[in-house]
Write a protein that holds these residues in place. Structure first.
Motif, PDB file in Angstrom:
ATOM      1  N   ASP A  48       0.823  -1.210   0.000  1.00  0.00           N
ATOM      2  CA  ASP A  48       0.000   0.000   0.000  1.00  0.00           C
ATOM      3  C   ASP A  48       0.859   1.264   0.000  1.00  0.00           C
ATOM      4  N   ALA A  49       1.962   1.261   0.763  1.00  0.00           N
ATOM      5  CA  ALA A  49       2.850   2.425   0.810  1.00  0.00           C
ATOM      6  C   ALA A  49       3.517   2.649  -0.547  1.00  0.00           C
ATOM      7  N   ARG A  50       3.970   1.571  -1.166  1.00  0.00           N
ATOM      8  CA  ARG A  50       4.590   1.699  -2.499  1.00  0.00           C
ATOM      9  C   ARG A  50       3.575   2.174  -3.524  1.00  0.00           C
ATOM     10  N   MET A  51       2.349   1.676  -3.425  1.00  0.00           N
ATOM     11  CA  MET A  51       1.300   2.091  -4.358  1.00  0.00           C
ATOM     12  C   MET A  51       1.024   3.590  -4.189  1.00  0.00           C
ATOM     13  N   ALA A  52       0.926   4.050  -2.963  1.00  0.00           N
ATOM     14  CA  ALA A  52       0.663   5.466  -2.704  1.00  0.00           C
ATOM     15  C   ALA A  52       1.816   6.349  -3.187  1.00  0.00           C
ATOM     16  N   ALA A  53       3.039   5.854  -3.098  1.00  0.00           N
ATOM     17  CA  ALA A  53       4.218   6.631  -3.498  1.00  0.00           C
ATOM     18  C   ALA A  53       4.392   6.719  -5.016  1.00  0.00           C
ATOM     19  N   LEU A  54       3.689   5.909  -5.755  1.00  0.00           N
ATOM     20  CA  LEU A  54       3.876   5.898  -7.207  1.00  0.00           C
ATOM     21  C   LEU A  54       3.360   7.157  -7.893  1.00  0.00           C
ATOM     22  N   ALA A  88      -2.134   2.437 -14.013  1.00  0.00           N
ATOM     23  CA  ALA A  88      -0.954   3.159 -14.488  1.00  0.00           C
ATOM     24  C   ALA A  88      -1.319   4.426 -15.257  1.00  0.00           C
ATOM     25  N   GLY A  89      -2.584   4.548 -15.672  1.00  0.00           N
ATOM     26  CA  GLY A  89      -3.007   5.759 -16.350  1.00  0.00           C
ATOM     27  C   GLY A  89      -3.416   5.585 -17.803  1.00  0.00           C
ATOM     28  N   ARG A 145       4.906   3.339 -28.477  1.00  0.00           N
ATOM     29  CA  ARG A 145       6.066   2.547 -28.060  1.00  0.00           C
ATOM     30  C   ARG A 145       5.658   1.104 -27.805  1.00  0.00           C
ATOM     31  N   ILE A 146       6.617   0.215 -27.961  1.00  0.00           N
ATOM     32  CA  ILE A 146       6.434  -1.190 -27.602  1.00  0.00           C
ATOM     33  C   ILE A 146       7.353  -1.455 -26.422  1.00  0.00           C
ATOM     34  N   VAL A 147       6.766  -1.948 -25.337  1.00  0.00           N
ATOM     35  CA  VAL A 147       7.515  -2.189 -24.110  1.00  0.00           C
ATOM     36  C   VAL A 147       7.332  -3.640 -23.709  1.00  0.00           C
ATOM     37  N   LEU A 165       3.658  -1.886 -12.402  1.00  0.00           N
ATOM     38  CA  LEU A 165       2.848  -0.671 -12.329  1.00  0.00           C
ATOM     39  C   LEU A 165       3.727   0.574 -12.445  1.00  0.00           C
ATOM     40  N   ALA A 166       4.860   0.599 -11.770  1.00  0.00           N
ATOM     41  CA  ALA A 166       5.773   1.750 -11.845  1.00  0.00           C
ATOM     42  C   ALA A 166       6.296   1.927 -13.265  1.00  0.00           C
ATOM     43  N   LEU A 167       6.688   0.850 -13.898  1.00  0.00           N
ATOM     44  CA  LEU A 167       7.181   0.915 -15.271  1.00  0.00           C
ATOM     45  C   LEU A 167       6.103   1.454 -16.210  1.00  0.00           C
TER      46      LEU A 167
END
Length: 181
Positions: A48-54, A88-89, A145-147, A165-167
């Motif tokens: 949860d903390a990592r998710m909030a920090a993203l 991720a948006g 882009r292709i990732v 998710l961060a990527l």
């Protein structure tokens, strides 16, 4: 659900996750099954903390994304990959095509949509005809882009989902600055 096999070994069935919330529930379920609730709770607090920090992108026009795999296989909106991409948006090509679960998107549909991001998985060590579509020459004409997101990052309900998710959130921010579809 707990049951015993005929060998007397306890079996815990964890349903496949279709969302980040399902992944959280799976972590708690496995922690409880192992008698390690405290460790699972700590893992979830970190999750949860990592998710909030993203600081994930929100609002506005979301860039379009599609997953694309062997034979045109794609993850729809009601899947873990779909939920991660949305978080991720991104908006999803699969949603536009009415795909809920996983299925197939034709090369033609992908090219016409020209998504800002095409996400592929990890290629297998040996070539296969099914994977040839992932490198089809028509994809080089697209503006997005292709990732490659390694499969272990987002196919299982583990905290590694947040690496994917961060990527992908970074890709969404990049696509938004390019004004991609």
């Amino acid at each position: 659900m707990r049951r015993r096999t005929r060998l007397g070994v306890r079996v815990v069935e964890v349903p496949p996750p279709n969302s980040l919330e399902d992944a959280r529930a799976a972590i708690a379920q496995v922690g409880a099954a192992l008698g390690r609730e405290a460790e699972a709770a700590a893992m979830l607090a970190d999750f949860d903390a990592r998710m909030a920090a993203l600081s994930l992108p929100t609002g506005g026009d979301r860039p379009l994304a599609a997953t694309w795999g062997p034979s045109g296989y794609s993850s729809g909106g009601a899947t873990l990959a779909g939920d991660v991409l949305r978080a991720a948006g991104f908006s999803l090509l699969a949603d536009r095509l009415g795909m809920q679960g996983s299925g197939y998107i034709t090369l033609e549909s992908l090219v016409v949509a020209d998504p800002a991001l095409i996400v592929t998985g990890t290629p297998y060590p040996r070539a296969s005809r099914a994977e040839e579509i992932v490198t089809h020459p028509a994809l080089s004409s697209l503006s997005g882009r292709i990732v490659h997101v390694p499969d272990p990052l987002w196919t299982c309900p583990t905290p590694r989902l947040l690496d994917a998710l961060a990527l992908l959130a970074a890709e969404a921010r990049l696509a938004a600055t390019r004004g991609a579809p």
